[in-house]
Design a protein around this motif. Structure first.
Motif, PDB file in Angstrom:
ATOM      1  N   ARG A   1     -39.313  93.019 -43.833  1.00  0.00           N
ATOM      2  CA  ARG A   1     -40.126  92.869 -43.016  1.00  0.00           C
ATOM      3  C   ARG A   1     -39.953  93.656 -41.907  1.00  0.00           C
ATOM      4  NH1 ARG A   1     -44.368  92.621 -45.134  1.00  0.00           N
ATOM      5  NH2 ARG A   1     -45.319  91.675 -43.366  1.00  0.00           N
TER       6      ARG A   1
ATOM      7  N   TYR B   1     -45.308  96.679 -44.469  1.00  0.00           N
ATOM      8  CA  TYR B   1     -44.321  96.093 -43.764  1.00  0.00           C
ATOM      9  C   TYR B   1     -44.352  95.274 -42.546  1.00  0.00           C
ATOM     10  CZ  TYR B   1     -41.843  99.583 -46.836  1.00  0.00           C
ATOM     11  OH  TYR B   1     -41.712 100.304 -47.713  1.00  0.00           O
TER      12      TYR B   1
ATOM     13  N   GLU C   1     -41.311  94.815 -48.402  1.00  0.00           N
ATOM     14  CA  GLU C   1     -39.961  94.175 -48.180  1.00  0.00           C
ATOM     15  C   GLU C   1     -38.961  95.136 -47.761  1.00  0.00           C
ATOM     16  OE1 GLU C   1     -39.314  90.986 -47.548  1.00  0.00           O
ATOM     17  OE2 GLU C   1     -41.162  90.017 -48.067  1.00  0.00           O
TER      18      GLU C   1
END
Length: 384
Positions: free
Chosen positions: A142, A133, A140
């Motif tokens: 982030r 991430y 996902e």
């Protein structure tokens, strides 16, 4: 556009088109390599790796004594990780290897890359990786940290190294820096392939996030944080996206929850706390700034603390024994007590090295203070 996420989708499309062959390969050693992502010769992985490029964009000079390559591999959760592989020039045969990551909110172009390149100069094959991430790694949304998944990232790095033709898979160690130290220790407690573990400027992120500096949160404050996180989940669900704003020090002077879009301020206040000033001097100045670093440019998702409240790091640290632990901390580091407490709770063999005159951030990049000679001797002694 996030080239890593886009390449992940390409990998998924390729995997979908090749399901039958992959199922057959699951029965073979080649299949194991393919599933971990350690073999990057397939078209989708090649596309992914090529999308990262090979430009030198580190915060430290490139060494002429090692070969550098960008690589990708998958963890057990299917997230594709991006890493820098460093190999010493002029060596023959299979070598010992080290997986390196940290600090929390940093990228492989910063401190972990410096450690990896330096240890490669000293004869190890090393892998500095971006946790899931973050940075150039996939995942996902982030800017998320996970006590569980980021621990798995270390074991996935061991997967990759152990399948590399130049690595002796029975001689693999890990180095965790700052907030990734707890994940390194946790990985070693449940992955016996990690033959030795070292930490530098250790931070226990579960303890820090859920209990505060030196366990200073009151029970009322801990409930206040949990209530904030719980309500933030409603906000995120209603908005269809994850808001940013987690701060490691979540309370202001009036006891209110701090919210914001940055880990570190744009400018340093004139009366800044010395610890804040030290972090700022690394992440927000040319010394250590990197545009992909969360600490340099942005913030974690607001709900990042959730998993750290429910996942105590290295709860089973005693399981690392009889494999060794080396804990390195600066004499003047505000975080020194984390290393000292782990040392007290860990089983032998263990070492605690206090670096005279060093603070927490000095051990990120100050080559005259980072005890590379001791690290080299430690891993040479135990990775045999």
């Amino acid at each position: 556009m996030n080239v890593v996420a886009e390449a992940d989708r390409a990998v998924s499309r390729q995997e979908g088109a090749d399901t039958g062959r992959r199922n057959l390969l699951k029965l073979t050693g080649l299949g194991i390599a393919a599933m971990t992502g350690a073999m990057t010769t397939g078209s989708a992985f090649a596309q992914r790796q090529e999308s990262l490029g090979d430009k030198w964009d580190k915060t430290f000079p490139k060494s002429s004594r090692v070969n550098h390559t960008k690589v990708v591999f998958k963890n057990r959760y299917g997230i594709t990780l991006a890493a820098d592989l460093y190999q010493p020039k002029g060596t023959r045969g299979k070598l010992a290897a080290l997986a390196v990551s940290g600090p929390f909110g940093a990228v492989k172009e910063q401190s972990s890359g410096l450690y990896a390149q330096t240890m490669a100069e000293r004869g190890f094959i090393t892998l500095a990786f971006d946790p899931s991430y973050t940075g150039e790694s996939g995942g996902e949304p982030r800017n998320v940290a996970s006590a569980d998944i980021n621990t798995e990232d270390f074991s996935a790095a061991v997967d990759f190294l152990g399948l590399h033709p130049n690595v002796d898979r029975n001689r693999i160690g890990v180095i965790g820096i700052c907030g990734l130290s707890g994940m390194a220790l946790t990985a070693a407690s449940s992955d016996s392939r990690i033959k030795a573990v070292a930490t530098a400027s250790m931070y226990d992120m579960s303890r820090s996030i859920s209990r505060g500096y030196k366990d200073g949160y009151t029970l009322e404050q801990r409930h206040k944080i949990i209530d904030y996180l719980s309500q933030q989940r409603w906000v995120d669900a209603e908005n269809g996206r994850y808001g940013l704003g987690y701060h490691e020090v979540p309370f202001d002077a009036n006891g209110n929850i701090v919210k914001g879009q940055r880990v570190l301020p744009e400018t340093l206040p004139s009366n800044a706390d010395p610890v804040l000033a030290a972090f700022f001097d690394y992440y927000r100045t040319p010394r250590g700034f990197h545009p992909r670093s969360i600490n340099s440019t942005t913030a974690w998702t607001a709900t990042t603390p959730v998993s750290f409240f429910g996942f105590p790091m290295y709860a089973n640290v005693g399981m690392i024994s009889p494999r060794p632990i080396l804990l390195i901390a600066g004499e003047n580091a505000h975080s020194r007590y984390y290393s000292e407490d782990v040392y007290k709770g860990a089983s032998d063999p263990k070492e605690l090295l206090i670096v005279p005159g060093a603070d927490h951030v000095d051990l990120y990049d100050q080559a005259d203070k980072i005890p590379f000679d001791r690290l080299t001797a430690y891993f040479n002694r135990h990775l045999v």
